[in-house]
Design a protein around this motif. Structure first.
Motif, PDB file in Angstrom:
ATOM      1  N   ALA A  96       0.831  -1.208   0.000  1.00 32.11           N
ATOM      2  CA  ALA A  96       0.000   0.000   0.000  1.00 32.11           C
ATOM      3  C   ALA A  96       0.863   1.254   0.000  1.00 32.11           C
ATOM      4  CB  ALA A  96      -0.926  -0.007   1.219  1.00 32.11           C
ATOM      5  N   ALA A  97       1.987   1.226   0.732  1.00 33.67           N
ATOM      6  CA  ALA A  97       2.876   2.389   0.768  1.00 33.67           C
ATOM      7  C   ALA A  97       3.549   2.610  -0.583  1.00 33.67           C
ATOM      8  CB  ALA A  97       3.921   2.203   1.867  1.00 33.67           C
ATOM      9  N   LEU A  98       3.980   1.533  -1.237  1.00 34.12           N
ATOM     10  CA  LEU A  98       4.658   1.669  -2.532  1.00 34.12           C
ATOM     11  C   LEU A  98       3.712   2.175  -3.610  1.00 34.12           C
ATOM     12  CD1 LEU A  98       6.971  -1.491  -2.661  1.00 34.12           C
ATOM     13  CD2 LEU A  98       7.548   0.848  -2.023  1.00 34.12           C
ATOM     14  N   ASP A  99       2.434   1.855  -3.491  1.00 33.90           N
ATOM     15  CA  ASP A  99       1.473   2.314  -4.499  1.00 33.90           C
ATOM     16  C   ASP A  99       1.418   3.836  -4.572  1.00 33.90           C
ATOM     17  OD1 ASP A  99       0.834  -0.231  -5.253  1.00 33.90           O
ATOM     18  OD2 ASP A  99      -0.959  -0.380  -3.986  1.00 33.90           O
ATOM     19  N   THR A 100       1.685   4.514  -3.451  1.00 30.03           N
ATOM     20  CA  THR A 100       1.621   5.978  -3.450  1.00 30.03           C
ATOM     21  C   THR A 100       2.804   6.606  -4.179  1.00 30.03           C
ATOM     22  OG1 THR A 100       2.796   6.151  -1.341  1.00 30.03           O
ATOM     23  CG2 THR A 100       0.407   5.921  -1.239  1.00 30.03           C
ATOM     24  N   PHE A 101       3.844   5.816  -4.460  1.00 33.89           N
ATOM     25  CA  PHE A 101       5.049   6.359  -5.100  1.00 33.89           C
ATOM     26  C   PHE A 101       5.232   5.872  -6.540  1.00 33.89           C
ATOM     27  CE2 PHE A 101       6.183   6.505  -0.553  1.00 33.89           C
ATOM     28  CZ  PHE A 101       6.608   7.817  -0.438  1.00 33.89           C
ATOM     29  N   GLN A 102       4.248   5.213  -7.112  1.00 33.08           N
ATOM     30  CA  GLN A 102       4.435   4.608  -8.428  1.00 33.08           C
ATOM     31  C   GLN A 102       4.839   5.640  -9.485  1.00 33.08           C
ATOM     32  OE1 GLN A 102       4.666   1.476  -9.318  1.00 33.08           O
ATOM     33  NE2 GLN A 102       4.387   0.911  -7.165  1.00 33.08           N
ATOM     34  N   ASP A 103       4.151   6.771  -9.525  1.00 32.65           N
ATOM     35  CA  ASP A 103       4.475   7.792 -10.530  1.00 32.65           C
ATOM     36  C   ASP A 103       5.884   8.335 -10.324  1.00 32.65           C
ATOM     37  OD1 ASP A 103       1.970   7.442 -11.574  1.00 32.65           O
ATOM     38  OD2 ASP A 103       1.087   9.170 -10.530  1.00 32.65           O
ATOM     39  N   ARG A 104       6.251   8.582  -9.090  1.00 28.51           N
ATOM     40  CA  ARG A 104       7.581   9.132  -8.820  1.00 28.51           C
ATOM     41  C   ARG A 104       8.665   8.105  -9.108  1.00 28.51           C
ATOM     42  NH1 ARG A 104       9.746  11.639  -3.055  1.00 28.51           N
ATOM     43  NH2 ARG A 104      11.636  12.608  -3.908  1.00 28.51           N
ATOM     44  N   ILE A 105       8.399   6.848  -8.803  1.00 24.35           N
ATOM     45  CA  ILE A 105       9.374   5.793  -9.088  1.00 24.35           C
ATOM     46  C   ILE A 105       9.655   5.717 -10.584  1.00 24.35           C
ATOM     47  CG2 ILE A 105       9.710   3.287  -9.081  1.00 24.35           C
ATOM     48  CD1 ILE A 105       8.199   3.211  -6.417  1.00 24.35           C
ATOM     49  N   GLN A 106       8.602   5.785 -11.381  1.00 28.26           N
ATOM     50  CA  GLN A 106       8.775   5.737 -12.833  1.00 28.26           C
ATOM     51  C   GLN A 106       9.481   6.982 -13.354  1.00 28.26           C
ATOM     52  OE1 GLN A 106       4.933   5.025 -14.574  1.00 28.26           O
ATOM     53  NE2 GLN A 106       4.664   3.023 -13.577  1.00 28.26           N
ATOM     54  N   GLU A 159      -2.600   1.919   9.323  1.00 30.52           N
ATOM     55  CA  GLU A 159      -2.400   3.264   8.778  1.00 30.52           C
ATOM     56  C   GLU A 159      -1.125   3.893   9.330  1.00 30.52           C
ATOM     57  OE1 GLU A 159      -2.573   6.668   6.717  1.00 30.52           O
ATOM     58  OE2 GLU A 159      -3.688   4.804   6.388  1.00 30.52           O
ATOM     59  N   LYS A 160      -0.864   3.718  10.629  1.00 33.08           N
ATOM     60  CA  LYS A 160       0.362   4.273  11.211  1.00 33.08           C
ATOM     61  C   LYS A 160       1.589   3.563  10.642  1.00 33.08           C
ATOM     62  CE  LYS A 160      -1.753   7.078  14.092  1.00 33.08           C
ATOM     63  NZ  LYS A 160      -3.148   6.737  13.787  1.00 33.08           N
ATOM     64  N   MET A 161       1.492   2.256  10.448  1.00 36.73           N
ATOM     65  CA  MET A 161       2.614   1.520   9.871  1.00 36.73           C
ATOM     66  C   MET A 161       2.848   1.934   8.422  1.00 36.73           C
ATOM     67  SD  MET A 161       3.993  -0.344  12.146  1.00 36.73           S
ATOM     68  CE  MET A 161       4.973  -1.348  11.062  1.00 36.73           C
ATOM     69  N   ARG A 162       1.780   2.229   7.707  1.00 39.85           N
ATOM     70  CA  ARG A 162       1.931   2.705   6.327  1.00 39.85           C
ATOM     71  C   ARG A 162       2.674   4.039   6.308  1.00 39.85           C
ATOM     72  NH1 ARG A 162      -0.737   5.516   2.060  1.00 39.85           N
ATOM     73  NH2 ARG A 162      -1.999   6.616   3.588  1.00 39.85           N
ATOM     74  N   ARG A 163       2.386   4.916   7.275  1.00 36.61           N
ATOM     75  CA  ARG A 163       3.093   6.192   7.373  1.00 36.61           C
ATOM     76  C   ARG A 163       4.578   5.983   7.633  1.00 36.61           C
ATOM     77  NH1 ARG A 163      -0.045   9.612  11.709  1.00 36.61           N
ATOM     78  NH2 ARG A 163       2.014  10.599  11.779  1.00 36.61           N
ATOM     79  N   VAL A 164       4.896   4.976   8.455  1.00 36.79           N
ATOM     80  CA  VAL A 164       6.307   4.676   8.736  1.00 36.79           C
ATOM     81  C   VAL A 164       7.030   4.290   7.450  1.00 36.79           C
ATOM     82  CG1 VAL A 164       7.846   3.034   9.880  1.00 36.79           C
ATOM     83  CG2 VAL A 164       5.940   4.046  11.149  1.00 36.79           C
ATOM     84  N   ILE A 165       6.446   3.364   6.687  1.00 33.84           N
ATOM     85  CA  ILE A 165       7.085   2.917   5.444  1.00 33.84           C
ATOM     86  C   ILE A 165       7.156   4.060   4.436  1.00 33.84           C
ATOM     87  CG2 ILE A 165       6.973   1.248   3.566  1.00 33.84           C
ATOM     88  CD1 ILE A 165       7.602   0.039   6.283  1.00 33.84           C
ATOM     89  N   ASN A 220       7.393   7.293   5.054  1.00 38.32           N
ATOM     90  CA  ASN A 220       8.450   8.225   5.459  1.00 38.32           C
ATOM     91  C   ASN A 220       9.831   7.706   5.076  1.00 38.32           C
ATOM     92  OD1 ASN A 220       6.680  10.082   6.530  1.00 38.32           O
ATOM     93  ND2 ASN A 220       6.887   9.366   8.632  1.00 38.32           N
ATOM     94  N   LEU A 221      10.088   6.431   5.367  1.00 33.79           N
ATOM     95  CA  LEU A 221      11.408   5.869   5.082  1.00 33.79           C
ATOM     96  C   LEU A 221      11.646   5.730   3.582  1.00 33.79           C
ATOM     97  CD1 LEU A 221      11.621   3.132   7.867  1.00 33.79           C
ATOM     98  CD2 LEU A 221      12.647   5.405   7.856  1.00 33.79           C
ATOM     99  N   PHE A 222      10.638   5.245   2.853  1.00 31.10           N
ATOM    100  CA  PHE A 222      10.800   5.080   1.410  1.00 31.10           C
ATOM    101  C   PHE A 222      10.890   6.442   0.725  1.00 31.10           C
ATOM    102  CE2 PHE A 222       9.491   4.122  -2.936  1.00 31.10           C
ATOM    103  CZ  PHE A 222      10.251   3.001  -3.197  1.00 31.10           C
ATOM    104  N   GLY A 223      10.105   7.415   1.199  1.00 36.07           N
ATOM    105  CA  GLY A 223      10.183   8.763   0.638  1.00 36.07           C
ATOM    106  C   GLY A 223      11.550   9.389   0.855  1.00 36.07           C
TER     107      GLY A 223
END
Length: 332
Positions: free
Chosen positions: A181-191, A212-218, A220-223
């Motif tokens: 779920a966290a990676l889905d938010t970055f798909q456009d930026r990753i490409q 939801e809190k764990m998704r925020r953690v991932i 933040n770190l992936f961003g």
């Protein structure tokens, strides 16, 4: 067989009974002693009275000391322990108070620095605009001033989030779902950045936590990993995400690693402190909030980095329980 632990009332009763027995035993010696001494003084004379009084008195005193010795020893030990504990607690309180004051001072200085600088810059730009209201540069000045004020607003918003007590709602979840779920938010930026994502998810990562809190953690770190790769212009940018559980099956872990520029050893020790950032537009609260969320889940977060070798973050959390067997395995 282990004896039953006594209740507070039972312990108090036994202590009172022991003291009563000691006093009764002392009376059994004192009363005959006093009566005998009085009789000898009246009948046998002063010398007989004095001899019996001295020797019998020594015996009574020895008996009293033997009976009271455990109580005296206990009191002396308790007094000594209380003195040392009081001294130790007072010293620890002074140390904690000093550390607390130092932390408050550092945080206050960081907040003042983070808010004062953009306000000073915006004020200077507005003053320049006021000196010549018709100048062509005023549009650019106004744009920069608004950006600085947006930076202040962002810092205050992050600060309020950091100070607010997190409402963590625990439920059964899996780290794999959170990571996806966290990676889905970055798909456009990753490409857009051309970042290669390498995933090794060896376990579903079943645990009890707030999705939801764990998704925020991932996030933040992936961003942060994407920010480091973008700012450094790293050729062939790559981010590795791994997840699994320990051999004992009691913990789950996540590892996020990039091949960016990395950090100096001195910086790694400070990255979880509020308002510490190496980004030009960062607030320095992202990793502080991340650590706070990890702590709320009873987990740990560790960072490792070397200049030129990227950065790595490892998260560890208590596991919800053993993975349930699949229907095929259950029927085997």
């Amino acid at each position: 067989r282990r004896p039953r632990e006594l209740s507070a009332e039972e312990r108090a009763y036994l202590e009172a009974r022991r003291k009563a027995n000691a006093r009764i035993g002392l009376l059994f010696h004192v009363i005959p002693y006093a009566a005998t001494c009085a009789f000898l003084l009246l009948v046998a004379g002063y010398r007989a009275f004095l001899a019996v009084a001295i020797f019998w008195g020594i015996g009574v005193a020895c008996h009293w000391f033997i009976v009271q010795a455990p109580e005296l020893r206990r009191r002396w030990v308790e007094d000594e322990v209380n003195k040392k504990l009081t001294s130790s607690v007072s010293q620890q309180r002074r140390v904690l108070q000093t550390e607390h004051n130092r932390s408050v001072e550092e945080l206050t200085a960081s907040i003042a620095h983070e808010i004062r600088n953009p306000i000073t810059a915006a004020k200077s730009l507005v003053q320049q605009m006021g000196e010549d209201p018709r100048a062509g540069e005023n549009i650019e000045y106004a744009k920069v001033a608004l950006e600085e004020l947006d930076r202040v607003e962002k810092s205050v918003s992050h600060l309020l989030r950091f100070a607010r007590e997190e409402d963590v709602r625990m439920s059964e979840m899996t780290l794999v779902d959170v990571i996806e779920a966290a990676l889905d938010t970055f798909q456009d930026r990753i490409q857009a950045l051309g970042v290669e994502i390498h995933k090794e998810l060896d376990s579903q990562g079943a645990m009890r936590g707030d999705p939801e809190k764990m998704r925020r953690v991932i996030i933040n770190l992936f961003g942060n990993a994407l920010d480091a790769l973008e700012q450094s212009g790293t050729p062939q940018p790559r981010v590795e995400i791994q997840a699994g559980e320990n051999l004992a099956g009691t913990e789950v872990w996540v590892r996020i690693r990039d091949n960016g520029p990395g950090m100096e050893p001195g910086k790694v020790e400070k990255i979880f402190k509020p308002f510490y950032t190496s980004k030009a537009s960062g607030t320095g609260l992202g990793l502080a909030i991340t650590k706070k969320l990890v702590d709320a889940h009873g987990g740990t977060i560790e960072a490792a980095s070397e200049p030129g070798h990227g950065a790595e973050f490892v998260l560890t959390f208590p596991k919800a329980g053993p993975d349930s067997a699949s229907p095929a395995e259950a029927g085997a």
